[in-house]
Design a protein around this motif. Structure first.
Motif, PDB file in Angstrom:
ATOM      1  N   LEU A  65     106.953  47.387  61.974  1.00 33.50           N
ATOM      2  CA  LEU A  65     105.835  46.588  61.458  1.00 33.50           C
ATOM      3  C   LEU A  65     104.778  46.290  62.520  1.00 33.50           C
ATOM      4  O   LEU A  65     103.629  46.033  62.191  1.00 33.50           O
ATOM      5  CB  LEU A  65     106.345  45.271  60.883  1.00 33.50           C
ATOM      6  CG  LEU A  65     107.213  45.363  59.634  1.00 33.50           C
ATOM      7  CD1 LEU A  65     107.735  43.988  59.250  1.00 33.50           C
ATOM      8  CD2 LEU A  65     106.434  45.989  58.493  1.00 33.50           C
ATOM      9  N   ALA A  66     105.186  46.326  63.783  1.00 35.65           N
ATOM     10  CA  ALA A  66     104.273  45.954  64.873  1.00 35.65           C
ATOM     11  C   ALA A  66     103.006  46.808  64.877  1.00 35.65           C
ATOM     12  O   ALA A  66     101.909  46.291  65.103  1.00 35.65           O
ATOM     13  CB  ALA A  66     104.991  46.042  66.211  1.00 35.65           C
ATOM     14  N   PRO A  72      98.135  38.740  65.521  1.00 40.62           N
ATOM     15  CA  PRO A  72      98.550  37.707  64.568  1.00 40.62           C
ATOM     16  C   PRO A  72      97.548  37.535  63.419  1.00 40.62           C
ATOM     17  O   PRO A  72      97.935  37.223  62.296  1.00 40.62           O
ATOM     18  CB  PRO A  72      98.635  36.436  65.420  1.00 40.62           C
ATOM     19  CG  PRO A  72      98.882  36.914  66.805  1.00 40.62           C
ATOM     20  CD  PRO A  72      98.132  38.225  66.902  1.00 40.62           C
ATOM     21  N   GLU A  73      96.279  37.790  63.688  1.00 44.93           N
ATOM     22  CA  GLU A  73      95.252  37.675  62.647  1.00 44.93           C
ATOM     23  C   GLU A  73      95.446  38.733  61.561  1.00 44.93           C
ATOM     24  O   GLU A  73      95.286  38.450  60.368  1.00 44.93           O
ATOM     25  CB  GLU A  73      93.855  37.780  63.269  1.00 44.93           C
ATOM     26  CG  GLU A  73      92.730  37.473  62.327  1.00 44.93           C
ATOM     27  CD  GLU A  73      92.643  36.012  61.903  1.00 44.93           C
ATOM     28  OE1 GLU A  73      91.727  35.698  61.126  1.00 44.93           O
ATOM     29  OE2 GLU A  73      93.475  35.183  62.295  1.00 44.93           O
ATOM     30  N   HIS A  74      95.802  39.954  61.951  1.00 46.51           N
ATOM     31  CA  HIS A  74      96.109  40.993  60.966  1.00 46.51           C
ATOM     32  C   HIS A  74      97.278  40.548  60.095  1.00 46.51           C
ATOM     33  O   HIS A  74      97.249  40.703  58.871  1.00 46.51           O
ATOM     34  CB  HIS A  74      96.475  42.308  61.659  1.00 46.51           C
ATOM     35  CG  HIS A  74      95.325  43.069  62.206  1.00 46.51           C
ATOM     36  ND1 HIS A  74      94.802  42.814  63.450  1.00 46.51           N
ATOM     37  CD2 HIS A  74      94.586  44.080  61.679  1.00 46.51           C
ATOM     38  CE1 HIS A  74      93.796  43.644  63.667  1.00 46.51           C
ATOM     39  NE2 HIS A  74      93.637  44.413  62.615  1.00 46.51           N
ATOM     40  N   LEU A  75      98.293  39.989  60.722  1.00 47.48           N
ATOM     41  CA  LEU A  75      99.482  39.535  60.005  1.00 47.48           C
ATOM     42  C   LEU A  75      99.137  38.394  59.044  1.00 47.48           C
ATOM     43  O   LEU A  75      99.541  38.406  57.878  1.00 47.48           O
ATOM     44  CB  LEU A  75     100.544  39.086  61.012  1.00 47.48           C
ATOM     45  CG  LEU A  75     101.877  38.626  60.453  1.00 47.48           C
ATOM     46  CD1 LEU A  75     102.568  39.743  59.681  1.00 47.48           C
ATOM     47  CD2 LEU A  75     102.772  38.138  61.598  1.00 47.48           C
ATOM     48  N   ARG A  76      98.362  37.432  59.509  1.00 48.18           N
ATOM     49  CA  ARG A  76      97.984  36.286  58.682  1.00 48.18           C
ATOM     50  C   ARG A  76      97.187  36.727  57.460  1.00 48.18           C
ATOM     51  O   ARG A  76      97.465  36.320  56.324  1.00 48.18           O
ATOM     52  CB  ARG A  76      97.169  35.285  59.508  1.00 48.18           C
ATOM     53  CG  ARG A  76      96.744  34.034  58.729  1.00 48.18           C
ATOM     54  CD  ARG A  76      95.949  33.088  59.616  1.00 48.18           C
ATOM     55  NE  ARG A  76      94.610  33.558  59.861  1.00 48.18           N
ATOM     56  CZ  ARG A  76      93.564  33.330  59.056  1.00 48.18           C
ATOM     57  NH1 ARG A  76      93.713  32.614  57.954  1.00 48.18           N
ATOM     58  NH2 ARG A  76      92.376  33.800  59.354  1.00 48.18           N
ATOM     59  N   LYS A  77      96.199  37.578  57.682  1.00 45.69           N
ATOM     60  CA  LYS A  77      95.347  37.988  56.565  1.00 45.69           C
ATOM     61  C   LYS A  77      96.101  38.839  55.561  1.00 45.69           C
ATOM     62  O   LYS A  77      95.921  38.689  54.353  1.00 45.69           O
ATOM     63  CB  LYS A  77      94.097  38.683  57.087  1.00 45.69           C
ATOM     64  CG  LYS A  77      93.167  37.679  57.765  1.00 45.69           C
ATOM     65  CD  LYS A  77      91.786  38.176  57.900  1.00 45.69           C
ATOM     66  CE  LYS A  77      90.902  37.056  58.446  1.00 45.69           C
ATOM     67  NZ  LYS A  77      89.493  37.397  58.357  1.00 45.69           N
ATOM     68  N   ARG A  78      96.986  39.715  56.030  1.00 42.53           N
ATOM     69  CA  ARG A  78      97.778  40.500  55.084  1.00 42.53           C
ATOM     70  C   ARG A  78      98.724  39.588  54.305  1.00 42.53           C
ATOM     71  O   ARG A  78      98.913  39.753  53.097  1.00 42.53           O
ATOM     72  CB  ARG A  78      98.564  41.595  55.802  1.00 42.53           C
ATOM     73  CG  ARG A  78      99.449  42.443  54.883  1.00 42.53           C
ATOM     74  CD  ARG A  78      98.745  42.991  53.621  1.00 42.53           C
ATOM     75  NE  ARG A  78      97.620  43.821  53.904  1.00 42.53           N
ATOM     76  CZ  ARG A  78      97.644  45.134  53.984  1.00 42.53           C
ATOM     77  NH1 ARG A  78      98.757  45.778  53.784  1.00 42.53           N
ATOM     78  NH2 ARG A  78      96.547  45.804  54.249  1.00 42.53           N
ATOM     79  N   ALA A  79      99.312  38.596  54.963  1.00 45.43           N
ATOM     80  CA  ALA A  79     100.212  37.668  54.277  1.00 45.43           C
ATOM     81  C   ALA A  79      99.441  36.839  53.241  1.00 45.43           C
ATOM     82  O   ALA A  79      99.963  36.577  52.151  1.00 45.43           O
ATOM     83  CB  ALA A  79     100.911  36.764  55.282  1.00 45.43           C
ATOM     84  N   LEU A  80      98.218  36.442  53.558  1.00 40.25           N
ATOM     85  CA  LEU A  80      97.398  35.725  52.575  1.00 40.25           C
ATOM     86  C   LEU A  80      97.183  36.584  51.333  1.00 40.25           C
ATOM     87  O   LEU A  80      97.308  36.106  50.203  1.00 40.25           O
ATOM     88  CB  LEU A  80      96.045  35.320  53.179  1.00 40.25           C
ATOM     89  CG  LEU A  80      96.054  34.094  54.070  1.00 40.25           C
ATOM     90  CD1 LEU A  80      94.787  34.028  54.911  1.00 40.25           C
ATOM     91  CD2 LEU A  80      96.204  32.823  53.238  1.00 40.25           C
ATOM     92  N   ILE A  81      96.866  37.849  51.544  1.00 42.19           N
ATOM     93  CA  ILE A  81      96.654  38.754  50.416  1.00 42.19           C
ATOM     94  C   ILE A  81      97.949  38.917  49.620  1.00 42.19           C
ATOM     95  O   ILE A  81      97.952  38.809  48.391  1.00 42.19           O
ATOM     96  CB  ILE A  81      96.106  40.117  50.912  1.00 42.19           C
ATOM     97  CG1 ILE A  81      94.690  39.937  51.475  1.00 42.19           C
ATOM     98  CG2 ILE A  81      96.125  41.150  49.792  1.00 42.19           C
ATOM     99  CD1 ILE A  81      94.157  41.126  52.253  1.00 42.19           C
TER     100      ILE A  81
END
Length: 166
Positions: A65-66, A72-81
Motif C-alpha cells: 500500500l505504501a 499521509p495526505e494521499h491516504l487521508r483523501k483516499r480514505a475520505l472518498i
C-alpha cells in the motif's frame, strides 16, 4: 459572500465582536430579520489528533500500500472518498476512447482524485475538505471516525489502536 462573524450576547442584543462591525454592516441590512444558529467550534486538539494518527498509520502502511499512498495526505483523501466524503462529477465523453483521454487528463489535474472510466463516462471523485469552514464540529468528528475505520481496516488494526497511537 457572507462569512460567520463573532458576536457577543449581552442579555438583550447581539453585538459584533471588536473589529467586526464594518463587516457586519456590509453583510447585514438594518431592520432585516436574521436567524442565528450556534456554530460549535472543533478543538485544535481533535484536529491535531487526526493528523497525528494519520502520520502514524502512514508510517506503518504495508509495503503493497505504501506505493499507492506516498504521503499521509494521499491516504487521508483516499480514505475520505472511501468513507463517502467526496464530491462527484460525471463526464459523458461520448466514447470509451474519449473517456480514457479525459480520465488521463483528470488524473493529471488532481493527484488525489479517484477517477474511474465506465464505458463512455468518467467518474471523478474528490475528497471533501475537512477545513473548519467546510465542516462543522459534528461533521468533522463523523468524518474523522469514518476515515479512521477505513484506514484501520486497510492496515489490519482496530480503530482504537490508531486513536491511541497518536
Amino acid at each position: 459572500m457572507t462569512y460567520p462573524l463573532p458576536f457577543t450576547w449581552d442579555g438583550e442584543t447581539m453585538t459584533p465582536a471588536r473589529g467586526f462591525a464594518k463587516r457586519a454592516n456590509e453583510q447585514f441590512v438594518i431592520g432585516e430579520s436574521y436567524r442565528l444558529t450556534v456554530e460549535e467550534h472543533r478543538s485544535d486538539a481533535t484536529h491535531k489528533h487526526e493528523f497525528a494518527w494519520l502520520r502514524e498509520a502512514h508510517a506503518n502502511l504495508p509495503e503493497h500500500l505504501a506505493a499507492l499512498y506516498p504521503t499521509p495526505e494521499h491516504l487521508r483523501k483516499r480514505a475520505l472518498i472511501e468513507a463517502g466524503y467526496y464530491n462527484e462529477t460525471i463526464i459523458d465523453a461520448g466514447s470509451n476512447a474519449a473517456a480514457l483521454r479525459v480520465a488521463a487528463a483528470m488524473r493529471g489535474m488532481d493527484d488525489f482524485a479517484h477517477v474511474v472510466v465506465q464505458r463512455h463516462n468518467v467518474l471523478v471523485r474528490t475528497a471533501k475538505s475537512q477545513s473548519r469552514r467546510a465542516m462543522n464540529k459534528a461533521e468533522f468528528q463523523a468524518s474523522k471516525s469514518a476515515i479512521m475505520d477505513v484506514i484501520a481496516d486497510m492496515i489490519g488494526v482496530a480503530p482504537t489502536e490508531l486513536a491511541r497511537a497518536a
